[in-house]
Design a protein around this motif. Structure first.
Motif, PDB file in Angstrom:
ATOM      1  N   TYR B  95     -56.483  -5.277  -1.366  1.00 16.73           N
ATOM      2  CA  TYR B  95     -55.024  -5.227  -1.344  1.00 16.73           C
ATOM      3  C   TYR B  95     -54.422  -6.024  -2.494  1.00 16.73           C
ATOM      4  O   TYR B  95     -53.514  -5.562  -3.181  1.00 16.73           O
ATOM      5  CB  TYR B  95     -54.523  -5.764  -0.002  1.00 16.73           C
ATOM      6  CG  TYR B  95     -53.034  -6.012   0.060  1.00 16.73           C
ATOM      7  CD1 TYR B  95     -52.142  -4.938   0.081  1.00 16.73           C
ATOM      8  CD2 TYR B  95     -52.526  -7.307   0.090  1.00 16.73           C
ATOM      9  CE1 TYR B  95     -50.780  -5.162   0.136  1.00 16.73           C
ATOM     10  CE2 TYR B  95     -51.158  -7.529   0.135  1.00 16.73           C
ATOM     11  CZ  TYR B  95     -50.290  -6.451   0.159  1.00 16.73           C
ATOM     12  OH  TYR B  95     -48.943  -6.675   0.213  1.00 16.73           O
ATOM     13  N   THR B  96     -54.988  -7.222  -2.733  1.00 18.19           N
ATOM     14  CA  THR B  96     -54.438  -8.026  -3.832  1.00 18.19           C
ATOM     15  C   THR B  96     -54.658  -7.318  -5.170  1.00 18.19           C
ATOM     16  O   THR B  96     -53.804  -7.371  -6.054  1.00 18.19           O
ATOM     17  CB  THR B  96     -55.085  -9.417  -3.900  1.00 18.19           C
ATOM     18  OG1 THR B  96     -56.482  -9.257  -3.781  1.00 18.19           O
ATOM     19  CG2 THR B  96     -54.570 -10.332  -2.843  1.00 18.19           C
ATOM     20  N   GLN B  97     -55.824  -6.615  -5.279  1.00 16.38           N
ATOM     21  CA  GLN B  97     -56.070  -5.915  -6.537  1.00 16.38           C
ATOM     22  C   GLN B  97     -55.097  -4.759  -6.730  1.00 16.38           C
ATOM     23  O   GLN B  97     -54.546  -4.542  -7.806  1.00 16.38           O
ATOM     24  CB  GLN B  97     -57.515  -5.421  -6.592  1.00 16.38           C
ATOM     25  CG  GLN B  97     -58.441  -6.495  -7.144  1.00 16.38           C
ATOM     26  CD  GLN B  97     -59.904  -6.217  -6.886  1.00 16.38           C
ATOM     27  OE1 GLN B  97     -60.260  -5.087  -6.522  1.00 16.38           O
ATOM     28  NE2 GLN B  97     -60.732  -7.210  -7.081  1.00 16.38           N
ATOM     29  N   VAL B  98     -54.889  -4.011  -5.640  1.00 15.45           N
ATOM     30  CA  VAL B  98     -53.930  -2.898  -5.696  1.00 15.45           C
ATOM     31  C   VAL B  98     -52.558  -3.435  -6.075  1.00 15.45           C
ATOM     32  O   VAL B  98     -51.856  -2.894  -6.918  1.00 15.45           O
ATOM     33  CB  VAL B  98     -53.861  -2.171  -4.339  1.00 15.45           C
ATOM     34  CG1 VAL B  98     -52.721  -1.159  -4.317  1.00 15.45           C
ATOM     35  CG2 VAL B  98     -55.175  -1.481  -4.056  1.00 15.45           C
ATOM     36  N   LEU B  99     -52.231  -4.561  -5.453  1.00 19.29           N
ATOM     37  CA  LEU B  99     -50.922  -5.158  -5.675  1.00 19.29           C
ATOM     38  C   LEU B  99     -50.759  -5.552  -7.148  1.00 19.29           C
ATOM     39  O   LEU B  99     -49.710  -5.321  -7.754  1.00 19.29           O
ATOM     40  CB  LEU B  99     -50.771  -6.401  -4.788  1.00 19.29           C
ATOM     41  CG  LEU B  99     -49.360  -6.941  -4.634  1.00 19.29           C
ATOM     42  CD1 LEU B  99     -48.518  -5.965  -3.831  1.00 19.29           C
ATOM     43  CD2 LEU B  99     -49.374  -8.299  -3.952  1.00 19.29           C
ATOM     44  N   LEU B 106     -43.469  -2.370 -10.153  1.00 19.78           N
ATOM     45  CA  LEU B 106     -42.464  -2.932  -9.248  1.00 19.78           C
ATOM     46  C   LEU B 106     -41.436  -3.770  -9.989  1.00 19.78           C
ATOM     47  O   LEU B 106     -40.255  -3.756  -9.660  1.00 19.78           O
ATOM     48  CB  LEU B 106     -43.141  -3.793  -8.176  1.00 19.78           C
ATOM     49  CG  LEU B 106     -43.981  -3.042  -7.146  1.00 19.78           C
ATOM     50  CD1 LEU B 106     -44.723  -4.013  -6.247  1.00 19.78           C
ATOM     51  CD2 LEU B 106     -43.085  -2.124  -6.325  1.00 19.78           C
ATOM     52  N   LEU B 107     -41.957  -4.498 -10.951  1.00 17.26           N
ATOM     53  CA  LEU B 107     -41.070  -5.462 -11.579  1.00 17.26           C
ATOM     54  C   LEU B 107     -40.396  -4.916 -12.833  1.00 17.26           C
ATOM     55  O   LEU B 107     -39.722  -5.646 -13.555  1.00 17.26           O
ATOM     56  CB  LEU B 107     -41.844  -6.737 -11.930  1.00 17.26           C
ATOM     57  CG  LEU B 107     -42.454  -7.475 -10.733  1.00 17.26           C
ATOM     58  CD1 LEU B 107     -43.175  -8.730 -11.185  1.00 17.26           C
ATOM     59  CD2 LEU B 107     -41.369  -7.829  -9.718  1.00 17.26           C
ATOM     60  N   GLN B 108     -40.606  -3.613 -13.084  1.00 18.21           N
ATOM     61  CA  GLN B 108     -40.020  -3.034 -14.286  1.00 18.21           C
ATOM     62  C   GLN B 108     -38.502  -3.218 -14.295  1.00 18.21           C
ATOM     63  O   GLN B 108     -37.826  -2.957 -13.289  1.00 18.21           O
ATOM     64  CB  GLN B 108     -40.337  -1.545 -14.336  1.00 18.21           C
ATOM     65  CG  GLN B 108     -40.586  -1.075 -15.744  1.00 18.21           C
ATOM     66  CD  GLN B 108     -41.278   0.273 -15.757  1.00 18.21           C
ATOM     67  OE1 GLN B 108     -41.077   1.073 -14.854  1.00 18.21           O
ATOM     68  NE2 GLN B 108     -42.052   0.534 -16.799  1.00 18.21           N
ATOM     69  N   GLY B 109     -38.017  -3.643 -15.412  1.00 19.58           N
ATOM     70  CA  GLY B 109     -36.570  -3.775 -15.538  1.00 19.58           C
ATOM     71  C   GLY B 109     -36.025  -5.102 -15.105  1.00 19.58           C
ATOM     72  O   GLY B 109     -34.868  -5.405 -15.332  1.00 19.58           O
ATOM     73  N   ALA B 110     -36.876  -5.891 -14.469  1.00 20.34           N
ATOM     74  CA  ALA B 110     -36.372  -7.201 -14.046  1.00 20.34           C
ATOM     75  C   ALA B 110     -36.306  -8.124 -15.239  1.00 20.34           C
ATOM     76  O   ALA B 110     -37.226  -8.164 -16.052  1.00 20.34           O
ATOM     77  CB  ALA B 110     -37.285  -7.793 -12.976  1.00 20.34           C
ATOM     78  N   THR B 111     -35.243  -8.824 -15.337  1.00 19.01           N
ATOM     79  CA  THR B 111     -35.134  -9.756 -16.448  1.00 19.01           C
ATOM     80  C   THR B 111     -35.188 -11.177 -15.920  1.00 19.01           C
ATOM     81  O   THR B 111     -34.474 -11.525 -14.977  1.00 19.01           O
ATOM     82  CB  THR B 111     -33.798  -9.569 -17.202  1.00 19.01           C
ATOM     83  OG1 THR B 111     -32.752  -9.598 -16.242  1.00 19.01           O
ATOM     84  CG2 THR B 111     -33.774  -8.290 -17.975  1.00 19.01           C
ATOM     85  N   GLY B 112     -36.087 -11.901 -16.503  1.00 17.59           N
ATOM     86  CA  GLY B 112     -36.177 -13.308 -16.111  1.00 17.59           C
ATOM     87  C   GLY B 112     -37.047 -13.508 -14.880  1.00 17.59           C
ATOM     88  O   GLY B 112     -37.248 -12.583 -14.077  1.00 17.59           O
ATOM     89  N   LEU B 113     -37.544 -14.691 -14.704  1.00 15.95           N
ATOM     90  CA  LEU B 113     -38.458 -15.016 -13.612  1.00 15.95           C
ATOM     91  C   LEU B 113     -37.756 -14.969 -12.259  1.00 15.95           C
ATOM     92  O   LEU B 113     -38.287 -14.446 -11.277  1.00 15.95           O
ATOM     93  CB  LEU B 113     -39.027 -16.423 -13.853  1.00 15.95           C
ATOM     94  CG  LEU B 113     -40.341 -16.736 -13.131  1.00 15.95           C
ATOM     95  CD1 LEU B 113     -41.437 -15.763 -13.544  1.00 15.95           C
ATOM     96  CD2 LEU B 113     -40.751 -18.173 -13.382  1.00 15.95           C
ATOM     97  N   ALA B 114     -36.552 -15.500 -12.260  1.00 13.65           N
ATOM     98  CA  ALA B 114     -35.838 -15.599 -10.982  1.00 13.65           C
ATOM     99  C   ALA B 114     -35.672 -14.225 -10.350  1.00 13.65           C
ATOM    100  O   ALA B 114     -35.923 -14.024  -9.164  1.00 13.65           O
ATOM    101  CB  ALA B 114     -34.476 -16.251 -11.201  1.00 13.65           C
ATOM    102  N   GLU B 115     -35.302 -13.253 -11.190  1.00 12.10           N
ATOM    103  CA  GLU B 115     -35.082 -11.916 -10.646  1.00 12.10           C
ATOM    104  C   GLU B 115     -36.391 -11.285 -10.166  1.00 12.10           C
ATOM    105  O   GLU B 115     -36.422 -10.575  -9.147  1.00 12.10           O
ATOM    106  CB  GLU B 115     -34.429 -11.036 -11.720  1.00 12.10           C
ATOM    107  CG  GLU B 115     -33.762  -9.810 -11.117  1.00 12.10           C
ATOM    108  CD  GLU B 115     -33.153  -8.927 -12.188  1.00 12.10           C
ATOM    109  OE1 GLU B 115     -33.033  -7.724 -11.940  1.00 12.10           O
ATOM    110  OE2 GLU B 115     -32.814  -9.465 -13.272  1.00 12.10           O
ATOM    111  N   SER B 116     -37.481 -11.558 -10.914  1.00  4.54           N
ATOM    112  CA  SER B 116     -38.776 -11.010 -10.508  1.00  4.54           C
ATOM    113  C   SER B 116     -39.180 -11.530  -9.131  1.00  4.54           C
ATOM    114  O   SER B 116     -39.614 -10.762  -8.264  1.00  4.54           O
ATOM    115  CB  SER B 116     -39.865 -11.420 -11.502  1.00  4.54           C
ATOM    116  OG  SER B 116     -39.468 -11.115 -12.803  1.00  4.54           O
ATOM    117  N   VAL B 117     -39.006 -12.814  -8.961  1.00  4.22           N
ATOM    118  CA  VAL B 117     -39.369 -13.407  -7.667  1.00  4.22           C
ATOM    119  C   VAL B 117     -38.495 -12.818  -6.567  1.00  4.22           C
ATOM    120  O   VAL B 117     -38.964 -12.476  -5.481  1.00  4.22           O
ATOM    121  CB  VAL B 117     -39.210 -14.943  -7.723  1.00  4.22           C
ATOM    122  CG1 VAL B 117     -39.419 -15.542  -6.340  1.00  4.22           C
ATOM    123  CG2 VAL B 117     -40.209 -15.536  -8.698  1.00  4.22           C
TER     124      VAL B 117
END
Lengths: 478, 308
Positions: B95-99, B106-117
């Motif tokens: 599961y962790t590997q798939v993730l 999933l994180l495409q388009g997120a800007t900055g660390l805060a938004e990713s989290v």
């Protein structure tokens, strides 16, 4: 009926059956499910909810039979009613009691019945005296009504509080008064004054009533007070100096000692596993990780298994401590019964191992044999040498040596060096001395010298002392 | 939680008869215990010498009610990962590997660390969820919807710590898993615990159970048991052999012969085509009844007197 159940549970508790409130609730549920129809089923059911060891079950059966002797119908009578008391009374009505019949024949047979009735008809004052529900019950010989009335009167005067056998007469009187026996008494006096032939009959009735009440009090005493007195005695015995305990109470002390030893064993006989957090057990962790593709999810810490302490007990059985030795041997015997790892030794002039004697013989026999084999004048030096020869190789850092004795060596060689080498090898050496601390070192006592080679020395003259010390010892010994 | 109703357990007599159909002849006490356990929804702690049918009682109850039997054999060192649940580590790894692979999408388009989290938090945390839970016997019994008989065998062999683990299950029929929460039984199982009394069971555990002690049976009961289990045997011989076993139990032996040994012996006598007990025969078959050489040696000289 619930209050009856609760007082029954109280009785069980005084007889050493440990019952928690939760179990009381269970018992009530059992009662409502099984009902009162069958005495046998109820007994089985309650015993399963309340008594949780084989010994408790035996006590339970005994108490149940005594307590519910008159309260419950026999299994043969299967009547279905909600109200238990009435039910019990009704169901029992069907039975005819042979004793009751004969009493009827003796007292009320033939003519006298007419006498009393005749007198009552003739004398209105007498009739007024005897016109009570109690007298009616007696005249009708209604045993169930009578026992019900007695039970109610007993509740009223608080018979359940009875403690001592000396209170029996007092409670009997109180119950009789509460039932209104007074009037019968007056009537008897009245008849006596008149010299009436009905006197005999009335006296018979009165005597029967008294007998019934006395029986009831006696039964209640057995149920209530016996257990309480036993607890009381046990408390006293535990605090009495061992040499003052009368021979008469020996069997009781034995029970007490057994219970004590069992308690200690339960508290201390567990083998413990201690995890040293911080030290990784690498081999085990890797092995466990294989199943997870080599990733070590589970970590295993190194652990040590702590074995139960090995105990060597040495007991002086010479004349000077004879009164104590009996109890100490008893204690050793019980301990051996429970913790088979204990090795016991006895000595006076020479020393020998008695573990086998304990294993093979019942208590009294074993103690007698030990006294016969090892009793005599004390020689601590020689005995210590014997002990060293027998057991020195067994003494290691996990061993506790307990010595029970007064250290009175008849001015012989104390052989302190043997004691010292035991002290160096053993985890703990404990000396229990039945003499009070003030006496240590006086006369021929070598206690002060031996104390230099002992981790812990204590006075031990009552069972309570003994328990406290052994408990302490086992705890600190881990 | 569902509660099932079994008409088979409606009265003590019905239980006795029901058990008898499955070849389990029980005393009145045993039937009462099962009846009460069912009515009160309480576990039964069964104690008694080995071989008197403690485990058999649970098995027979499961047959009578036609529900599955979940059995947990206790031993020293048994812990929750073997009794309750275990995580499926392999699957969790996958599961962790798939993730990891999906993480980029999933994180495409997120800007900055805060938004990713922030985005990461929006996905449910299924790493520790029931999907990755491997149920062991105790948890399995909680999951069974049609009800079950849970047999915790020889609980005295387990460690003290394990006993405490059982407390929650026994009183509330539920299991607490720290990562997930509380798992309640779908249907309360009927629980049997057995103990051979090698050590005292803790008060806390005893308090939660009804306590049934099964002693060695009376001759009459044992004869009925042998008749049910070995019906081919002659009545006369059956009577003799049960009497003999009973007199053996009066002796001071290391291990007394139990019901299971009586049945074994009856079967062996049947194989030998005997219809009468005699000294020679008993001597040659005594090892079926007694399991220690010293017991056999102690009993052999007594055979003649025991037979009379």
């Amino acid at each position: 009926m619930n209050s009856k159940l609760i007082s029954f549970i109280n009785v069980l508790r005084t007889h050493d059956v440990r019952i928690s409130p939760a179990e009381t609730l269970d018992a009530m549920e059992v009662m409502s499910i099984i009902g009162y129809r069958s005495r046998g089923d109820l007994r089985t059911g309650l015993s399963q909810a309340l008594a949780k060891t084989a010994e408790e079950k035996a006590t339970f059966v005994q108490c149940f039979d005594r307590f519910f002797e008159y309260e419950l119908p026999d299994a043969a009578n299967k009547e279905d009613t909600a109200d238990a008391d009435n039910d019990a009374a009704e169901a029992a009505q069907g039975e005819t009691d042979p004793g009751q019949e004969s009493a009827e024949q003796d007292g009320a047979a033939g003519k006298p019945a007419l006498d009393l009735a005749g007198e009552m008809a003739a004398d209105s004052e007498l009739a007024a005296h005897l016109d009570t529900p109690l007298m009616e019950m007696l005249l009708n010989d209604d045993r169930n009504e009578l026992s019900l009335a007695i039970a109610q009167a007993a509740d009223q005067v608080g018979l359940a509080q009875i403690q001592m056998f000396t209170q029996k007469g007092q409670y009997t009187r109180k119950i009789l008064d509460a039932m209104g026996e007074e009037q019968i008494r007056h009537a008897v006096i009245e008849l006596e004054r008149q010299g009436s032939p009905a006197l005999n009959e009335l006296q018979t009735y009165r005597d029967r009533l008294r007998e019934l009440v006395r029986d009831h009090v006696e039964r209640e005493y057995l149920i209530q007070a016996e257990g309480k007195n036993k607890q009381f005695m046990d408390d006293i015995l535990a605090k009495t100096k061992l040499n003052n305990i009368e021979h008469h109470y020996l069997h009781r002390v034995h029970d007490l000692v057994r219970k004590m030893a069992k308690r200690l064993a339960a508290r201390h006989s567990r083998r413990r596993q201690i995890y040293k957090r911080g030290q990784l057990n690498m081999a085990k962790t890797i092995r466990r990780g294989i199943a997870n593709d080599g990733v070590m999810f589970d970590v295993y810490w190194k652990s040590v298994k702590k074995d139960r302490p090995k105990i060597l007990a040495v007991c002086d059985v010479s004349g000077s401590v004879a009164a104590y030795a009996k109890f100490l041997l008893m204690f050793l015997y019980s301990l051996y019964d429970i913790l088979p790892g204990v090795r016991s030794f006895a000595f006076s002039s020479h020393l020998g191992e008695v573990s086998d004697l304990f294993a093979q013989h019942p208590l009294e026999k074993a103690i007698e044999l030990v006294n016969w084999k090892y009793g005599g004048a004390t020689d601590y030096g020689g005995s210590l040498l014997d002990f060293a020869a027998l057991a020195m190789n067994d003494i290691d850092s996990n061993t506790t040596v307990i010595i029970l004795g007064d250290a009175r060596n008849n001015n012989g060689d104390a052989k302190l060096e043997v004691m010292q080498s035991i002290y160096q090898r053993a985890k703990k050496v404990i000396w229990l001395n039945p003499e009070s601390r003030k006496m240590w070192g006086t006369g021929d006592s070598e206690m002060n010298r031996y104390m230099s080679a002992v981790h812990y020395a204590a006075e031990c003259s009552s069972l309570q002392h003994l328990e406290r010390i052994v408990d302490e010892l086992l705890r600190s010994n881990r | 939680m569902n509660t099932l109703d079994f008409p088979q357990l409606d009265s003590i007599e019905a239980i006795e008869q029901g058990f008898e159909k499955f070849g389990y002849i029980c005393s009145h006490e045993i039937a009462t215990a099962v009846f009460l356990a069912f009515k009160l929804r309480k576990p039964i702690l069964v104690e008694g010498p080995p071989g008197v049918g403690k485990t058999e009682l649970a098995k027979t109850t499961s047959m009578l009610l036609d529900v599955p039997l979940v059995r947990l054999q206790c031993y020293e060192g048994l812990d929750e990962s073997k009794a309750l649940y275990e995580w499926k580590y392999g699957k969790q790894l996958l599961y962790t590997q798939v993730l990891k692979e999906k993480l980029g999408d999933l994180l495409q388009g997120a800007t900055g660390l805060a938004e990713s989290v922030e985005r990461l938090h929006q996905f449910g945390d299924i790493f520790y969820s029931e999907d990755f839970l491997e149920p062991r016997p105790l948890l399995k019994a909680m999951y069974l919807e049609e009800g079950s008989i849970l047999l915790i065998d020889e609980v005295d062999k387990s460690d003290y710590e394990f006993e405490s683990l059982l407390l929650e299950i026994l009183s509330d029929y539920q299991v607490s898993i720290p990562e997930i929460g509380t798992v309640k039984a779908k249907t309360a199982p009927m629980v049997f615990l057995t103990s051979n009394n090698t050590r005292d069971i803790s008060d806390a555990l005893k308090r939660r159970c009804l306590h049934l002690y099964i002693p060695f049976p009376t001759t009459e009961l044992e004869e009925r048991i042998v008749r049910a289990r070995v019906p081919e045997i002659e009545e006369d011989l059956r009577h003799q052999l049960v009497e003999f076993v009973h007199s053996l139990r009066q002796m001071d032996l290391k291990k007394l012969p139990a019901i299971s040994e009586t049945i074994d012996w009856a079967r062996s006598l049947l194989l030998l085509h005997t219809d009468q007990l005699d000294e020679e025969l008993i001597r040659s078959t005594l090892m079926v009844l007694l399991k220690f050489q010293e017991d056999i040696e102690a009993a052999t000289p007594e055979i003649k007197s025991l037979l009379d």
